[in-house]
Design a protein around this motif. Structure first.
Motif, PDB file in Angstrom:
ATOM      1  N   ALA A 129     -12.204  13.815  -0.700  1.00 55.92           N
ATOM      2  CA  ALA A 129     -13.610  14.332  -0.567  1.00 55.92           C
ATOM      3  C   ALA A 129     -13.909  15.548  -1.439  1.00 55.92           C
ATOM      4  CB  ALA A 129     -13.740  14.523   0.838  1.00 55.92           C
ATOM      5  N   GLN A 130     -12.935  16.501  -1.227  1.00 58.76           N
ATOM      6  CA  GLN A 130     -13.265  17.904  -1.944  1.00 58.76           C
ATOM      7  C   GLN A 130     -13.266  17.801  -3.408  1.00 58.76           C
ATOM      8  OE1 GLN A 130     -10.210  20.512  -0.095  1.00 58.76           O
ATOM      9  NE2 GLN A 130     -11.869  21.225   1.343  1.00 58.76           N
ATOM     10  N   ALA A 131     -12.538  16.926  -3.903  1.00 58.17           N
ATOM     11  CA  ALA A 131     -12.252  16.647  -5.454  1.00 58.17           C
ATOM     12  C   ALA A 131     -13.629  16.177  -6.036  1.00 58.17           C
ATOM     13  CB  ALA A 131     -11.098  15.591  -5.716  1.00 58.17           C
ATOM     14  N   HIS A 132     -14.205  15.524  -5.074  1.00 52.19           N
ATOM     15  CA  HIS A 132     -15.735  14.980  -5.307  1.00 52.19           C
ATOM     16  C   HIS A 132     -16.978  15.715  -4.957  1.00 52.19           C
ATOM     17  CE1 HIS A 132     -12.811  11.605  -6.009  1.00 52.19           C
ATOM     18  NE2 HIS A 132     -13.745  11.238  -7.081  1.00 52.19           N
ATOM     19  N   GLY A 133     -16.541  17.049  -4.588  1.00 52.64           N
ATOM     20  CA  GLY A 133     -17.716  17.782  -4.188  1.00 52.64           C
ATOM     21  C   GLY A 133     -18.284  17.697  -2.924  1.00 52.64           C
ATOM     22  N   TYR A 134     -17.521  17.005  -2.002  1.00 49.64           N
ATOM     23  CA  TYR A 134     -17.885  16.883  -0.630  1.00 49.64           C
ATOM     24  C   TYR A 134     -17.373  18.193   0.260  1.00 49.64           C
ATOM     25  CZ  TYR A 134     -19.636  12.308  -1.458  1.00 49.64           C
ATOM     26  OH  TYR A 134     -20.455  11.241  -1.976  1.00 49.64           O
ATOM     27  N   ARG A 135     -18.387  18.557   1.222  1.00 46.98           N
ATOM     28  CA  ARG A 135     -18.167  19.776   2.126  1.00 46.98           C
ATOM     29  C   ARG A 135     -17.776  19.263   3.762  1.00 46.98           C
ATOM     30  NH1 ARG A 135     -19.512  25.174   3.279  1.00 46.98           N
ATOM     31  NH2 ARG A 135     -20.628  25.364   5.332  1.00 46.98           N
ATOM     32  N   LEU A 136     -16.781  19.474   4.328  1.00 51.38           N
ATOM     33  CA  LEU A 136     -16.544  19.316   5.762  1.00 51.38           C
ATOM     34  C   LEU A 136     -17.597  19.908   6.439  1.00 51.38           C
ATOM     35  CD1 LEU A 136     -14.894  18.017   8.024  1.00 51.38           C
ATOM     36  CD2 LEU A 136     -13.624  20.129   8.231  1.00 51.38           C
ATOM     37  N   GLU A 137     -18.452  19.182   7.145  1.00 50.14           N
ATOM     38  CA  GLU A 137     -19.520  19.777   8.340  1.00 50.14           C
ATOM     39  C   GLU A 137     -19.466  19.792   9.602  1.00 50.14           C
ATOM     40  OE1 GLU A 137     -21.933  21.229   7.004  1.00 50.14           O
ATOM     41  OE2 GLU A 137     -22.248  20.942   5.060  1.00 50.14           O
ATOM     42  N   GLN A 138     -18.415  18.696  10.017  1.00 52.91           N
ATOM     43  CA  GLN A 138     -18.310  18.273  11.272  1.00 52.91           C
ATOM     44  C   GLN A 138     -16.975  17.598  11.719  1.00 52.91           C
ATOM     45  OE1 GLN A 138     -20.790  15.557  13.566  1.00 52.91           O
ATOM     46  NE2 GLN A 138     -21.189  17.037  15.204  1.00 52.91           N
ATOM     47  N   VAL A 139     -16.406  17.799  12.812  1.00 57.77           N
ATOM     48  CA  VAL A 139     -15.257  17.002  13.240  1.00 57.77           C
ATOM     49  C   VAL A 139     -15.594  16.273  14.367  1.00 57.77           C
ATOM     50  CG1 VAL A 139     -12.910  17.330  13.930  1.00 57.77           C
ATOM     51  CG2 VAL A 139     -13.346  18.529  11.872  1.00 57.77           C
ATOM     52  N   GLY A 140     -15.049  15.334  14.804  1.00 55.49           N
ATOM     53  CA  GLY A 140     -15.375  14.430  16.082  1.00 55.49           C
ATOM     54  C   GLY A 140     -14.270  14.023  16.373  1.00 55.49           C
ATOM     55  N   VAL A 176      -8.925  14.533   2.760  1.00 58.53           N
ATOM     56  CA  VAL A 176      -9.457  15.831   2.455  1.00 58.53           C
ATOM     57  C   VAL A 176      -9.437  16.012   0.859  1.00 58.53           C
ATOM     58  CG1 VAL A 176      -9.305  18.331   2.722  1.00 58.53           C
ATOM     59  CG2 VAL A 176      -8.943  16.661   4.739  1.00 58.53           C
ATOM     60  N   ARG A 177      -8.225  15.890   0.253  1.00 60.92           N
ATOM     61  CA  ARG A 177      -8.342  15.988  -1.077  1.00 60.92           C
ATOM     62  C   ARG A 177      -8.922  15.062  -1.929  1.00 60.92           C
ATOM     63  NH1 ARG A 177      -2.574  15.383  -0.149  1.00 60.92           N
ATOM     64  NH2 ARG A 177      -2.592  13.390  -1.211  1.00 60.92           N
TER      65      ARG A 177
END
Length: 361
Positions: free
Chosen positions: A163-174, A160-161
């Protein structure tokens, strides 16, 4: 990793070998071993680890092209980046995967790999970047929930750290689920009989291995609809183009990798067409866990418990064909409650979660 070792870091595009015996075959084997070590560390088991033979054909797939980048220190493969795209007209998304061996993390290797992948997407004019990360269940109250409102992952996890540090947003959890085998045959028989009572006008058709020629066109259609009908939240996928050639290519890849697909399909008797399917992939080595692959019933044929009918029929087929298979793993979107209901009813239990990330540039 020491500063001197970091100075020796190289990242280069790797030419996927034609086979494991040709030039590059040993490096591909080393790459798969590193990949499997990373995922075993995350999940705590090796249930989903492919062999090099199983994985190689999927890096040669013309219908889902990929480029592979390897990070090395002193010749050793310590990280990998996979860049994938859809060849269909109008596709806008690139699919990125970054993995780094544990001793070499938090030293900029993952970031360096991600930059290479993102630059590749930019060069191809793809502005939507999407990636996935694996997570164990957490007892923490500090969780990240996607906009769907279904599922959650630990906010403080390394993935999570990153992904978020590089500007990605959580869209879905499988959800990753598992069922231990064998399942009580009386339970399966009862569930199959109940589902069949609601599926008047439909029959189950089954095969082991390659899709019979008579069903290639129908199976191409239901595979194409997988790309549009499966829940994807705000993640972006172009509608895939499927035809008989692509179906044969899928069978070719499974055979080349030593995998055997078990398929149960729903035949609509009045039209003579297949309108749903589910398949399980048996791995190269007997006695390893199997993988529940795709399951779909065309929207216009839902409401007849065909999903349950097909799942149970395929479980029964698996236990006949491969009684030594110890368990099956599968992935489903957390918001896909109808399919989760089916899986839970036959005995699947959640074991891990997969986060779907997106960045638009």
């Amino acid at each position: 990793m020491s500063a001197d070792a970091l100075d020796e870091l190289t990242i280069h595009e790797f030419a996927v070998p034609a086979n494991l015996e040709s030039d590059g075959g040993d490096d591909f084997v080393e790459m798969v071993a590193m990949r499997n070590e990373v995922e075993t560390e995350i999940l705590g088991n090796d249930d989903t680890n492919p062999t090099p033979r199983e994985l190689l054909p999927f890096y040669q797939d013309p219908f889902a092209p990929k480029r592979l980048f390897l990070a090395r220190v002193s010749g050793r493969i310590i990280g990998r980046g996979v860049y994938e795209w859809q060849p269909e007209d109008g596709a806008t998304a690139a699919f990125l995967e970054v993995e780094v061996a544990a001793p070499f993390r938090r030293q900029g290797v993952g970031t360096s790999l991600l930059r290479v992948l993102e630059a590749s997407a930019a060069a191809d004019g793809l502005r939507v970047l999407q990636s996935w990360s694996l997570h164990l269940p957490t007892a923490s109250d500090d969780v990240l929930v996607p906009p769907t409102g279904f599922g959650a992952i630990e906010r403080g996890s390394a993935a999570v750290r990153f992904a978020q540090a590089h500007g990605y947003r959580l869209e879905q959890v499988g959800r990753m689920s598992r069922i231990d085998l064998p399942v009580d045959p009386d339970i399966l028989a009862a569930k199959r009989a109940d589902a069949a009572a609601h599926a008047t006008g439909y029959e189950v058709v089954q095969w082991v291995g390659r899709c019979p020629d008579k069903w290639l066109t129908d199976m191409a259609l239901v595979h194409q609809r997988m790309s549009t009908d499966a829940p994807s939240a705000a993640l972006e996928f172009a509608e895939e183009d499927w035809d008989e050639e692509r179906m044969r290519n899928l069978d070719d890849m499974n055979e080349a990798g030593g995998r055997v697909n078990l398929t149960s399909a729903a035949l609509h008797v009045a039209s003579g067409r297949l309108v749903g399917f589910t398949d399980i992939a048996l791995p190269e080595h007997e006695g390893r866990p199997a993988s529940q692959e795709d399951t779909l019933v065309l929207k216009e044929h839902r409401g007849h418990r065909l999903g349950m009918l097909l799942k149970v029929a395929n479980l029964e087929l698996l236990m006949r064909v491969s009684p030594v298979t110890p368990r099956i793993t599968t992935f489903n979107a957390e918001e896909n409650r109808p399919m989760l209901d089916v899986n839970e009813a036959v005995g699947f239990v959640p074991t891990a979660y997969e986060a779907g990330w997106k960045k638009t540039v």
